[in-house]
Design a protein around this motif. Structure first.
Motif, PDB file in Angstrom:
ATOM      1  N   ALA A  73      43.021  48.546  32.527  1.00 38.69           N
ATOM      2  CA  ALA A  73      43.777  49.725  32.977  1.00 38.69           C
ATOM      3  C   ALA A  73      43.073  51.013  32.566  1.00 38.69           C
ATOM      4  O   ALA A  73      42.972  51.962  33.364  1.00 38.69           O
ATOM      5  N   ALA A  74      42.556  51.053  31.341  1.00 40.86           N
ATOM      6  CA  ALA A  74      41.839  52.242  30.884  1.00 40.86           C
ATOM      7  C   ALA A  74      40.573  52.466  31.710  1.00 40.86           C
ATOM      8  O   ALA A  74      40.263  53.601  32.087  1.00 40.86           O
ATOM      9  N   MET A  75      39.847  51.391  31.996  1.00 40.41           N
ATOM     10  CA  MET A  75      38.612  51.526  32.785  1.00 40.41           C
ATOM     11  C   MET A  75      38.907  52.017  34.202  1.00 40.41           C
ATOM     12  O   MET A  75      38.204  52.894  34.710  1.00 40.41           O
ATOM     13  N   PHE A  76      39.925  51.449  34.843  1.00 40.94           N
ATOM     14  CA  PHE A  76      40.265  51.903  36.190  1.00 40.94           C
ATOM     15  C   PHE A  76      40.730  53.358  36.179  1.00 40.94           C
ATOM     16  O   PHE A  76      40.371  54.140  37.070  1.00 40.94           O
ATOM     17  N   THR A  77      41.498  53.737  35.161  1.00 39.45           N
ATOM     18  CA  THR A  77      41.930  55.130  35.048  1.00 39.45           C
ATOM     19  C   THR A  77      40.726  56.042  34.874  1.00 39.45           C
ATOM     20  O   THR A  77      40.638  57.108  35.504  1.00 39.45           O
ATOM     21  N   LEU A  78      39.772  55.622  34.029  1.00 41.58           N
ATOM     22  CA  LEU A  78      38.551  56.423  33.848  1.00 41.58           C
ATOM     23  C   LEU A  78      37.774  56.541  35.154  1.00 41.58           C
ATOM     24  O   LEU A  78      37.282  57.625  35.493  1.00 41.58           O
ATOM     25  N   LEU A  79      37.654  55.444  35.880  1.00 39.70           N
ATOM     26  CA  LEU A  79      36.925  55.484  37.151  1.00 39.70           C
ATOM     27  C   LEU A  79      37.607  56.394  38.165  1.00 39.70           C
ATOM     28  O   LEU A  79      36.954  57.230  38.805  1.00 39.70           O
ATOM     29  N   PHE A  80      38.921  56.224  38.322  1.00 41.40           N
ATOM     30  CA  PHE A  80      39.641  57.039  39.305  1.00 41.40           C
ATOM     31  C   PHE A  80      39.620  58.516  38.932  1.00 41.40           C
ATOM     32  O   PHE A  80      39.407  59.374  39.793  1.00 41.40           O
ATOM     33  N   THR A  81      39.835  58.824  37.653  1.00 43.81           N
ATOM     34  CA  THR A  81      39.857  60.232  37.253  1.00 43.81           C
ATOM     35  C   THR A  81      38.465  60.844  37.250  1.00 43.81           C
ATOM     36  O   THR A  81      38.336  62.066  37.252  1.00 43.81           O
ATOM     37  N   ALA A  82      37.429  60.020  37.256  1.00 34.07           N
ATOM     38  CA  ALA A  82      36.068  60.549  37.331  1.00 34.07           C
ATOM     39  C   ALA A  82      35.639  60.798  38.775  1.00 34.07           C
ATOM     40  O   ALA A  82      34.987  61.803  39.065  1.00 34.07           O
ATOM     41  N   PHE A  83      35.998  59.881  39.682  1.00 35.61           N
ATOM     42  CA  PHE A  83      35.453  59.960  41.031  1.00 35.61           C
ATOM     43  C   PHE A  83      36.380  60.595  42.055  1.00 35.61           C
ATOM     44  O   PHE A  83      35.904  61.149  43.043  1.00 35.61           O
ATOM     45  N   LEU A  84      37.690  60.531  41.864  1.00 37.14           N
ATOM     46  CA  LEU A  84      38.579  61.167  42.847  1.00 37.14           C
ATOM     47  C   LEU A  84      38.342  62.669  42.961  1.00 37.14           C
ATOM     48  O   LEU A  84      38.302  63.194  44.081  1.00 37.14           O
ATOM     49  N   PRO A  85      38.164  63.409  41.851  1.00 40.88           N
ATOM     50  CA  PRO A  85      37.860  64.838  42.006  1.00 40.88           C
ATOM     51  C   PRO A  85      36.529  65.088  42.727  1.00 40.88           C
ATOM     52  O   PRO A  85      36.369  66.095  43.408  1.00 40.88           O
ATOM     53  N   LYS A  86      35.590  64.151  42.612  1.00 42.51           N
ATOM     54  CA  LYS A  86      34.289  64.306  43.282  1.00 42.51           C
ATOM     55  C   LYS A  86      34.409  64.211  44.797  1.00 42.51           C
ATOM     56  O   LYS A  86      33.603  64.789  45.518  1.00 42.51           O
ATOM     57  N   ILE A  87      35.414  63.470  45.275  1.00 41.02           N
ATOM     58  CA  ILE A  87      35.576  63.332  46.725  1.00 41.02           C
ATOM     59  C   ILE A  87      36.639  64.273  47.272  1.00 41.02           C
ATOM     60  O   ILE A  87      37.023  64.166  48.429  1.00 41.02           O
ATOM     61  N   GLY A  88      37.120  65.188  46.422  1.00 40.65           N
ATOM     62  CA  GLY A  88      38.005  66.242  46.908  1.00 40.65           C
ATOM     63  C   GLY A  88      39.477  66.082  46.588  1.00 40.65           C
ATOM     64  O   GLY A  88      40.281  66.925  46.974  1.00 40.65           O
ATOM     65  N   VAL A  89      39.858  65.019  45.899  1.00 41.53           N
ATOM     66  CA  VAL A  89      41.261  64.848  45.519  1.00 41.53           C
ATOM     67  C   VAL A  89      41.509  65.719  44.295  1.00 41.53           C
ATOM     68  O   VAL A  89      40.923  65.508  43.239  1.00 41.53           O
ATOM     69  N   GLN A  90      42.357  66.706  44.456  1.00 46.19           N
ATOM     70  CA  GLN A  90      42.614  67.667  43.386  1.00 46.19           C
ATOM     71  C   GLN A  90      43.873  67.297  42.609  1.00 46.19           C
ATOM     72  O   GLN A  90      44.941  67.136  43.187  1.00 46.19           O
ATOM     73  N   PHE A  91      43.728  67.130  41.306  1.00 45.79           N
ATOM     74  CA  PHE A  91      44.862  66.892  40.415  1.00 45.79           C
ATOM     75  C   PHE A  91      44.407  67.205  38.999  1.00 45.79           C
ATOM     76  O   PHE A  91      43.216  67.389  38.744  1.00 45.79           O
ATOM     77  N   ASP A  92      45.329  67.257  38.076  1.00 42.61           N
ATOM     78  CA  ASP A  92      45.010  67.558  36.681  1.00 42.61           C
ATOM     79  C   ASP A  92      44.443  66.301  36.030  1.00 42.61           C
ATOM     80  O   ASP A  92      45.138  65.551  35.349  1.00 42.61           O
ATOM     81  N   TRP A  93      43.152  66.049  36.242  1.00 41.74           N
ATOM     82  CA  TRP A  93      42.542  64.787  35.847  1.00 41.74           C
ATOM     83  C   TRP A  93      42.069  64.762  34.397  1.00 41.74           C
ATOM     84  O   TRP A  93      41.940  63.688  33.806  1.00 41.74           O
ATOM     85  N   VAL A  94      41.797  65.900  33.788  1.00 46.34           N
ATOM     86  CA  VAL A  94      41.179  65.928  32.466  1.00 46.34           C
ATOM     87  C   VAL A  94      42.065  65.253  31.420  1.00 46.34           C
ATOM     88  O   VAL A  94      41.594  64.447  30.613  1.00 46.34           O
ATOM     89  N   THR A  95      43.352  65.542  31.434  1.00 49.28           N
ATOM     90  CA  THR A  95      44.256  64.948  30.447  1.00 49.28           C
ATOM     91  C   THR A  95      44.303  63.434  30.604  1.00 49.28           C
ATOM     92  O   THR A  95      44.198  62.698  29.618  1.00 49.28           O
ATOM     93  N   TYR A  96      44.449  62.941  31.836  1.00 50.13           N
ATOM     94  CA  TYR A  96      44.487  61.496  32.069  1.00 50.13           C
ATOM     95  C   TYR A  96      43.166  60.843  31.659  1.00 50.13           C
ATOM     96  O   TYR A  96      43.155  59.750  31.085  1.00 50.13           O
ATOM     97  N   HIS A  97      42.060  61.494  31.969  1.00 52.13           N
ATOM     98  CA  HIS A  97      40.747  60.951  31.640  1.00 52.13           C
ATOM     99  C   HIS A  97      40.567  60.870  30.124  1.00 52.13           C
ATOM    100  O   HIS A  97      40.077  59.866  29.603  1.00 52.13           O
ATOM    101  N   TRP A  98      40.974  61.920  29.427  1.00 50.15           N
ATOM    102  CA  TRP A  98      40.850  61.950  27.977  1.00 50.15           C
ATOM    103  C   TRP A  98      41.712  60.876  27.329  1.00 50.15           C
ATOM    104  O   TRP A  98      41.269  60.161  26.424  1.00 50.15           O
ATOM    105  N   ILE A  99      42.949  60.727  27.784  1.00 50.19           N
ATOM    106  CA  ILE A  99      43.844  59.705  27.230  1.00 50.19           C
ATOM    107  C   ILE A  99      43.286  58.302  27.493  1.00 50.19           C
ATOM    108  O   ILE A  99      43.281  57.450  26.603  1.00 50.19           O
ATOM    109  N   ALA A 100      42.804  58.058  28.702  1.00 48.33           N
ATOM    110  CA  ALA A 100      42.237  56.743  29.022  1.00 48.33           C
ATOM    111  C   ALA A 100      41.017  56.449  28.161  1.00 48.33           C
ATOM    112  O   ALA A 100      40.824  55.314  27.712  1.00 48.33           O
ATOM    113  N   GLY A 101      40.191  57.456  27.910  1.00 51.89           N
ATOM    114  CA  GLY A 101      39.041  57.264  27.031  1.00 51.89           C
ATOM    115  C   GLY A 101      39.458  56.931  25.613  1.00 51.89           C
ATOM    116  O   GLY A 101      38.863  56.064  24.960  1.00 51.89           O
TER     117      GLY A 101
END
Length: 141
Positions: A73-101
């Protein structure tokens, strides 16, 4: 990249082969389709070989299963929060990415401690029988 990219390299990137994971999947699919022997993947077992097996075979402990699900679950969260903003999906990803890490880091530390002190640490390393079995398996052509 566009105009600066050499044509052959752009074609490779467009096909997805520039990604090592995609390249691994493609090479593996080619190997399984054209080179692997069918008997290597056959699941048939004779009754004599299956007879000594108990009715219920113990698998992984609850701690091992929980570790792997939390890590996945942590790995998938890291992957999604890393790549979704790169393809234009805008959301507050930093907090989720940090927690998953942080969750991934804690789960790995737990796994190291659990495997070192509660499990047989040396059983993860190949022994003489494992190496002989690997050598015997690789010689079948």
């Amino acid at each position: 990249m566009g105009a600066e990219c050499p044509h052959s390299y752009c074609v490779v990137l467009d096909l997805g082969v520039g990604d090592p994971g995609t390249a691994l999947l493609i090479v593996h699919a080619i190997y399984v389709r054209y080179f692997a022997k069918a008997e290597e993947f056959a699941g048939s077992v004779s009754r004599d070989a299956a007879a000594p097996l108990p009715e219920r075979i113990p698998r992984h402990s609850l701690a091992a299963r929980m570790f792997h699900w939390i890590m996945a679950a942590a790995m998938f969260t890291l992957l999604f929060t890393a790549f979704l903003p790169k393809i234009g999906v805008q959301f507050d990803w930093v907090t989720y990415h940090w927690i998953a890490g942080a969750v991934l880091t804690v789960s790995i530390v737990f796994h190291i401690i659990h495997a070192s002190f509660w499990l047989d640490f040396w059983s993860i390393w190949p022994d003489k029988a494992d190496l002989e079995d690997a050598a015997r398996g690789s010689g079948d052509s």
